[in-house]
Design an enzyme around this catalytic site. Structure first.
Site, PDB file in Angstrom:
ATOM      1  N   HIS A 147      36.301  30.067 -58.506  1.00 44.07           N
ATOM      2  CA  HIS A 147      36.022  28.832 -57.760  1.00 44.07           C
ATOM      3  C   HIS A 147      37.274  28.328 -57.052  1.00 44.07           C
ATOM      4  O   HIS A 147      38.396  28.600 -57.458  1.00 44.07           O
ATOM      5  CB  HIS A 147      35.385  27.760 -58.649  1.00 44.07           C
ATOM      6  CG  HIS A 147      36.282  27.041 -59.598  1.00 44.07           C
ATOM      7  ND1 HIS A 147      35.805  26.389 -60.714  1.00 44.07           N
ATOM      8  CD2 HIS A 147      37.618  26.858 -59.618  1.00 44.07           C
ATOM      9  CE1 HIS A 147      36.809  25.835 -61.352  1.00 44.07           C
ATOM     10  NE2 HIS A 147      37.924  26.100 -60.722  1.00 44.07           N
TER      11      HIS A 147
ATOM     12  N   ASN B 159      36.553  31.922 -62.646  1.00 39.81           N
ATOM     13  CA  ASN B 159      35.306  32.452 -62.068  1.00 39.81           C
ATOM     14  C   ASN B 159      35.389  32.559 -60.552  1.00 39.81           C
ATOM     15  O   ASN B 159      34.375  32.762 -59.893  1.00 39.81           O
ATOM     16  CB  ASN B 159      34.122  31.562 -62.470  1.00 39.81           C
ATOM     17  CG  ASN B 159      34.293  30.134 -61.977  1.00 39.81           C
ATOM     18  OD1 ASN B 159      35.293  29.809 -61.329  1.00 39.81           O
ATOM     19  ND2 ASN B 159      33.330  29.287 -62.268  1.00 39.81           N
TER      20      ASN B 159
ATOM     21  N   ASP C 245      39.239  17.659 -55.104  1.00 41.42           N
ATOM     22  CA  ASP C 245      38.070  17.606 -55.993  1.00 41.42           C
ATOM     23  C   ASP C 245      38.322  16.628 -57.126  1.00 41.42           C
ATOM     24  O   ASP C 245      39.433  16.107 -57.279  1.00 41.42           O
ATOM     25  CB  ASP C 245      37.746  19.010 -56.532  1.00 41.42           C
ATOM     26  CG  ASP C 245      38.920  19.662 -57.261  1.00 41.42           C
ATOM     27  OD1 ASP C 245      39.981  19.031 -57.391  1.00 41.42           O
ATOM     28  OD2 ASP C 245      38.780  20.811 -57.706  1.00 41.42           O
TER      29      ASP C 245
ATOM     30  N   GLU D 129      31.619  26.360 -57.068  1.00 39.29           N
ATOM     31  CA  GLU D 129      31.338  27.344 -58.109  1.00 39.29           C
ATOM     32  C   GLU D 129      30.572  28.535 -57.519  1.00 39.29           C
ATOM     33  O   GLU D 129      30.027  28.428 -56.411  1.00 39.29           O
ATOM     34  CB  GLU D 129      30.485  26.694 -59.212  1.00 39.29           C
ATOM     35  CG  GLU D 129      31.114  25.465 -59.851  1.00 39.29           C
ATOM     36  CD  GLU D 129      32.192  25.814 -60.870  1.00 39.29           C
ATOM     37  OE1 GLU D 129      32.829  26.882 -60.751  1.00 39.29           O
ATOM     38  OE2 GLU D 129      32.409  25.011 -61.782  1.00 39.29           O
TER      39      GLU D 129
HETATM   40  C1  GLP Z   1      40.187  23.656 -61.596  1.00 39.18           C
HETATM   41  C2  GLP Z   1      40.097  22.790 -60.331  1.00 39.18           C
HETATM   42  C3  GLP Z   1      40.690  23.487 -59.141  1.00 39.18           C
HETATM   43  C4  GLP Z   1      41.874  24.286 -59.562  1.00 39.18           C
HETATM   44  C5  GLP Z   1      41.371  25.481 -60.357  1.00 39.18           C
HETATM   45  C6  GLP Z   1      42.449  26.341 -60.950  1.00 39.18           C
HETATM   46  O1  GLP Z   1      39.038  23.552 -62.356  1.00 39.18           O
HETATM   47  N1  GLP Z   1      38.785  22.362 -60.023  1.00 39.18           N
HETATM   48  O2  GLP Z   1      41.001  22.543 -58.148  1.00 39.18           O
HETATM   49  O3  GLP Z   1      42.605  24.719 -58.428  1.00 39.18           O
HETATM   50  O4  GLP Z   1      40.458  25.045 -61.350  1.00 39.18           O
HETATM   51  O5  GLP Z   1      43.123  25.653 -61.949  1.00 39.18           O
HETATM   52  P1  GLP Z   1      44.470  26.164 -62.618  1.00 39.18           P
HETATM   53  O6  GLP Z   1      45.496  26.126 -61.534  1.00 39.18           O
HETATM   54  O7  GLP Z   1      44.758  25.164 -63.705  1.00 39.18           O
HETATM   55  O8  GLP Z   1      44.226  27.540 -63.118  1.00 39.18           O
END
Ligand code: GLP
Length: 239
Positions: A138, A136, A67, A143
């Site tokens: 995702h 959330n 992403d 989302e």
């Molecule tokens: C982000 C990214 C994801 C990521 C997730 C968790 O916004 N879009 O690809 O895996 O949220 O992030 P983190 O590992 O920093 O908690």
């Protein structure tokens, strides 16, 4: 879905690195998709150490980006591209020809989506993916309100995601949209490694564990019995 619960984030990272090493060794030429975000970075560091010890050749695999924040590129600290380039692709010595990531700065994001789909198609499918989980629920930028669709998606970011984004950037950057592989695309992988560590993830972890296949919690849509492993530490599980 299998659950692997380790004591600490460091142990979870080691478990994920070991699984990645095994998979890449047994599947030379495989296409894998590795999430950015904070959660998996120690696993990638452990994997690079394994390569230094001669245990794995990470250049034997191909890599598709998961992403990107629309509007951001490598020069923006905290973009998915910058995180993966600096924490994995470059230190692991992956040739550029083995990597395809979204360019969040490109004017035509639909074109970015088509190019990613073509890259994946040229490799058959993604075979293994490592995914973090947003507060959330995702995965990538799928989302809770994102409609289900094939291929890659352009997505309006959820309020939670916009707020959490501040932790990645040096100075505040107003982000509104993301581009992401869809749940449908990710769900085609032969193996899915979901990761969640730390007490902040406890609530969403419980929602995923207690309500599989709920579109309001996108990660729960990937909790396949036969191919998903949920890597957790005790803080995230909270038991
Ligand atoms: C982000 C990214 C994801 C990521 C997730 C968790 O916004 N879009 O690809 O895996 O949220 O992030 P983190 O590992 O920093 O908690």
């Amino acid at each position: 879905m299998r659950k692997e619960v380790a004591k600490t984030h460091a142990e979870t990272s080691q478990q994920v690195a070991l699984r990645l090493k095994e998979f890449i060794n047994h599947n030379p030429g495989a296409l894998v998709c590795l999430a950015a975000g904070d959660t998996p970075l120690s696993a990638y560091a452990a994997l690079i150490e394994m390569q230094k010890n001669g245990e794995v050749d990470l250049s034997s695999a191909y890599y598709a980006g998961l992403d990107e924040w629309v509007g951001l590129g490598y020069e923006n600290k905290g973009s998915c591209r910058q995180v993966m380039e600096d924490h994995f692709y470059r230190p692991a010595g992956i040739p550029q020809a083995h990597i395809h990531v979204f360019d969040g700065k490109a004017a035509d994001q639909q074109e970015q989506a088509r190019e990613m789909e073509a890259f994946i198609a040229s490799h058959g499918e993604i075979q293994l993916t490592v995914l973090g989980i947003g507060l959330n629920g995702h995965v990538g930028f799928n989302e809770p309100q994102t409609p289900q669709a094939e291929g890659c998606l352009l997505v309006e970011l959820d309020e939670v995601t916009r707020q959490v984004s501040a932790k990645y950037f040096d100075t505040p950057i107003p982000v509104e949209k993301g581009i992401t592989l869809s749940l449908a695309q990710l769900g085609k992988a032969r193996e899915i490694l979901l990761m969640a560590t730390g007490a902040k993830k406890r609530e969403i972890v419980h929602r995923i564990l207690n309500a599989p296949f709920t579109p309001e919690v996108p990660a729960s849509m990937l909790t396949y019995e036969d191919k998903t492993t949920f890597y957790l530490d005790e803080a995230a599980l909270g038991e």
